[in-house]
Design a protein around this motif. Structure first.
Motif, PDB file in Angstrom:
ATOM      1  N   HIS A  36       0.790  -1.295   0.091  1.00 26.73           N
ATOM      2  CA  HIS A  36      -0.010  -0.089  -0.003  1.00 26.73           C
ATOM      3  C   HIS A  36       0.815   1.159   0.112  1.00 26.73           C
ATOM      4  N   GLY A  37       2.008   1.139  -0.350  1.00 29.31           N
ATOM      5  CA  GLY A  37       2.972   2.404  -0.507  1.00 29.31           C
ATOM      6  C   GLY A  37       3.751   2.883   0.484  1.00 29.31           C
ATOM      7  N   PRO A 114      -1.345   8.447   2.336  1.00 29.37           N
ATOM      8  CA  PRO A 114      -2.293   8.973   2.974  1.00 29.37           C
ATOM      9  C   PRO A 114      -3.182   7.685   3.432  1.00 29.37           C
ATOM     10  N   ALA A 115      -3.532   6.850   2.845  1.00 27.62           N
ATOM     11  CA  ALA A 115      -4.325   5.737   2.906  1.00 27.62           C
ATOM     12  C   ALA A 115      -3.972   5.025   4.240  1.00 27.62           C
ATOM     13  N   LEU A 116      -2.547   5.112   4.805  1.00 27.14           N
ATOM     14  CA  LEU A 116      -1.816   4.520   5.824  1.00 27.14           C
ATOM     15  C   LEU A 116      -1.650   5.559   7.057  1.00 27.14           C
ATOM     16  N   ALA A 117      -2.227   6.871   6.519  1.00 27.84           N
ATOM     17  CA  ALA A 117      -1.992   7.983   7.671  1.00 27.84           C
ATOM     18  C   ALA A 117      -3.710   8.414   8.104  1.00 27.84           C
ATOM     19  N   TYR A 118      -3.820   9.736   7.903  1.00 27.69           N
ATOM     20  CA  TYR A 118      -5.091  10.432   8.056  1.00 27.69           C
ATOM     21  C   TYR A 118      -5.918  10.581   6.735  1.00 27.69           C
ATOM     22  N   GLY A 119      -5.818  10.010   5.653  1.00 28.17           N
ATOM     23  CA  GLY A 119      -6.499   9.822   4.607  1.00 28.17           C
ATOM     24  C   GLY A 119      -7.195  11.292   4.049  1.00 28.17           C
ATOM     25  N   THR A 132       0.837  12.976   2.365  1.00 32.96           N
ATOM     26  CA  THR A 132       1.731  11.661   2.628  1.00 32.96           C
ATOM     27  C   THR A 132       2.629  12.155   3.890  1.00 32.96           C
ATOM     28  N   LEU A 133       2.954  11.593   4.893  1.00 31.93           N
ATOM     29  CA  LEU A 133       3.686  11.902   6.140  1.00 31.93           C
ATOM     30  C   LEU A 133       4.873  11.269   6.144  1.00 31.93           C
ATOM     31  N   GLN A 134       6.013  11.842   6.680  1.00 31.70           N
ATOM     32  CA  GLN A 134       7.318  11.325   7.095  1.00 31.70           C
ATOM     33  C   GLN A 134       7.628  11.158   8.501  1.00 31.70           C
ATOM     34  N   PHE A 135       8.174  10.261   8.970  1.00 32.37           N
ATOM     35  CA  PHE A 135       8.222   9.955  10.350  1.00 32.37           C
ATOM     36  C   PHE A 135       9.615   9.523  10.604  1.00 32.37           C
ATOM     37  N   GLU A 136      10.510  10.412  11.395  1.00 36.98           N
ATOM     38  CA  GLU A 136      12.101   9.417  11.573  1.00 36.98           C
ATOM     39  C   GLU A 136      11.544   9.027  13.160  1.00 36.98           C
TER      40      GLU A 136
END
Length: 571
Positions: A36-37, A114-119, A132-136
């Protein structure tokens, strides 16, 4: 997870020196996780090979940013790591999926679609729709949480590791301490040491299920959903010191497995059981023929002592599998290790049976289940075949055969059969024997197999009789006893032609043998009986066929007679 971010976020105007910049090495390859990306780039390798599982409580530091570099949250702002339970939907899906691939100490950059975050809705005002989010993320540690029932109903977090590797089973008797609380921390109940049989349970269903996953000395926190606590009914305590459990309530139970007594079944029919009070030494146990020294106290179910041996004197000594004690005691001691202390519970079939028995201190009534407190002080095993010289093997085989004969005379055919098989095991491999020893072994093999065939006849195991007698005849083709016993088995198996062949051959060898003559007479009667049955069977078939033919002919004639009349009536 948005709530967690909302509570802790402090935006870009406050940057901690501890955070540093999100500088990701450019030469590190980015891998895709799932379909799913979700993408992951390792910044710093972790330790070992283990990764957390669903239900585990993980502890992380993180920095969250949009793709344009705008930060929206960081655990450094709170000056403490963020904790949550993995795989239970407490955070966005991208976190659950990504952190499951990380090792302890690993730092990675997760790029989450987005589909695996807050859409489509985002998380205003900091996270726009379809972001699209980035988390370190740095995985600092995790606490293993076991999903005991595989449905989230009982989650176990180990607070103190236990000893060894064994865990209790259903028949075992466990000693535990527990404390139950509601989710708000309100105390429901707190126990001192409580003993119960695992399969019978205690307090609520969760305790019996959880204790089977625990090691001695282990202390764990259980999160128990209503279906494994008190469900729709809740719980009203009998004592005023305990709290009420409302219907459909999740409980937090701290459970400690103090110790347990292993209970095992000695016999397959569950008529002899053993509860270990004290573990023995090593792994060795007595074998058949071992000489054992024990201390024992025999009791009735009401606690009446009927025998006490070796307690204040020299240990009581007996030989295993020699019927010197009741069968259940024989079998139970055979499962024990040196120094082991156990309670044997023995049903009448393996104790004194249906007869009243007069013992040292009391009479054991008929059909009594009895208990023995037993300590195995020491034992000396009977030597195995490989430990003996060839003359010793032949001598031992002969002795075991004679023991089998004695047991056979007592009409204990199953035990006698096993004794003959044991005797044969000492001379089974005779490649190192001299010619004279091979001849001695051959005679013993024939004798043991013939005697065992006699046992199997009594036990009605006719196929084994055929096998054993065939072994004898392979070694001695003119052995009348083998032919006679095999013929008996063939008659019972209704293989009358083969029975006839064996009887004829036996009579050729020994025409005056009364036993074979009797079997010959019996065979003739069986043949006559089966011929009569066959004649009756086929006679019935022929009679039925003739009857059908007559009926068929009669029906044809009636049709010919009725045909014109029918036509005439219609006309």
């Amino acid at each position: 997870m948005a709530d967690e971010f909302e509570n802790s976020r402090k935006y870009n105007d406050k940057k901690s020196d501890e955070e540093g910049d999100m500088d990701v090495p450019k030469d590190v390859e980015e891998e895709e996780i799932g379909e799913h990306g979700l993408k992951k780039k390792i910044i710093k390798e972790g330790d070992g090979w283990e990764t957390p599982l669903n239900g585990d409580e993980v502890e992380v530091h993180y920095v969250g940013s949009l793709l344009d570099g705008t930060r929206f949250d960081s655990s450094f702002d709170c000056e403490m790591p963020f904790k949550f339970k993995l795989g239970l939907g407490h955070v966005i899906q991208g976190w659950d999926d990504g952190i499951k691939t990380m090792k302890k100490g690993e730092k990675a950059l997760l790029t989450i679609p987005p589909a695996l975050a807050y859409g489509e809705s985002g998380s205003p005002p900091t996270i726009p729709p379809n972001s699209t989010l980035q988390f370190e993320i740095e995985l600092l540690s995790w606490t293993k949480v076991k999903d005991i029932c595989k449905d989230g109903g009982i989650l176990k977090t180990i607070l103190t590791e236990g000893e060894g590797w064994q865990t209790p089973k259903d028949p075992d008797e466990v000693l535990v301490k527990y404390e139950a609380q509601l989710e708000d921390g309100s105390l429901v109940t707190k126990s001192e040491e409580v003993e119960f049989i695992v399969k019978d349970g205690c307090f609520c269903p969760a305790l019996a299920r959880a204790v089977k996953t625990m090691k001695k000395g282990e202390k764990s926190l259980l999160t128990v959903k209503p279906q494994y606590a008190f469900g729709e009914n809740g719980w009203e305590p009998a004592s005023g010191n305990d709290g009420v459990v409302p219907p459909n309530t999740t409980l937090q139970i701290t459970l400690e497995l103090v110790s347990w007594k292993i209970v095992s079944e000695v016999t397959t029919d569950n008529k002899v059981s053993k509860k270990i009070l004290k573990e023995g030494e090593g792994y060795d146990r007595p074998n058949d023929g071992a000489i054992v020294q024990v201390k024992l106290i025999g009791k009735l179910q009401d606690g009446t002592v009927f025998v006490n041996k070796g307690d204040n004197e020299a240990p009581f000594e007996f030989k295993i599998d020699e019927e010197q004690v009741i069968d259940g005691l024989d079998r139970g001691v055979k499962t024990m290790k040196k120094g082991e202390v156990a309670i044997l519970t023995i049903h009448p079939e393996y104790a004194f049976g249906s007869n009243e028995s007069h013992q040292e201190s009391a009479t054991v009534p008929a059909n009594s289940t009895v208990n023995y407190d037993v300590e195995l002080v020491s034992f000396e095993k009977e030597k195995d075949s490989w430990e003996l010289t060839t003359p010793e093997k032949i001598e031992t085989c002969g002795r075991k055969k004679e023991e089998g004969n004695t047991i056979f005379k007592k009409q204990k055919y199953e035990r006698a059969s096993k004794r003959y098989e044991k005797a044969l095991s000492f001379i089974e491999y005779d490649s190192a024997f001299s010619e004279e020893e091979k001849q001695q072994a051959k005679v013993l093999k024939i004798s043991c197999n013939l005697n065992n065939a006699a046992c199997k006849l009594k036990l009605r195991d006719y196929k084994q009789v055929v096998k054993l007698c065939t072994k004898v005849l392979d070694a001695d083709s003119k052995n009348v006893k083998a032919l006679y016993r095999r013929a008996q088995a063939y008659i019972q198996l209704v293989d009358l032609d083969l029975a006839e062949m064996d009887i004829k051959k036996a009579l050729e060898i020994d025409p005056d043998n009364r036993d074979v003559k009797f079997e010959c007479k019996l065979l003739k009667e069986k043949v006559k009986e089966y011929n009569k049955k066959d004649a009756q069977f086929y006679g019935n078939i022929f009679a039925k066929m003739n009857k059908l033919e007559r009926l068929s002919s009669a029906n044809g004639a009636r049709k010919q007679e009725a045909g014109p009349m029918t036509i005439d009536s219609k006309a």
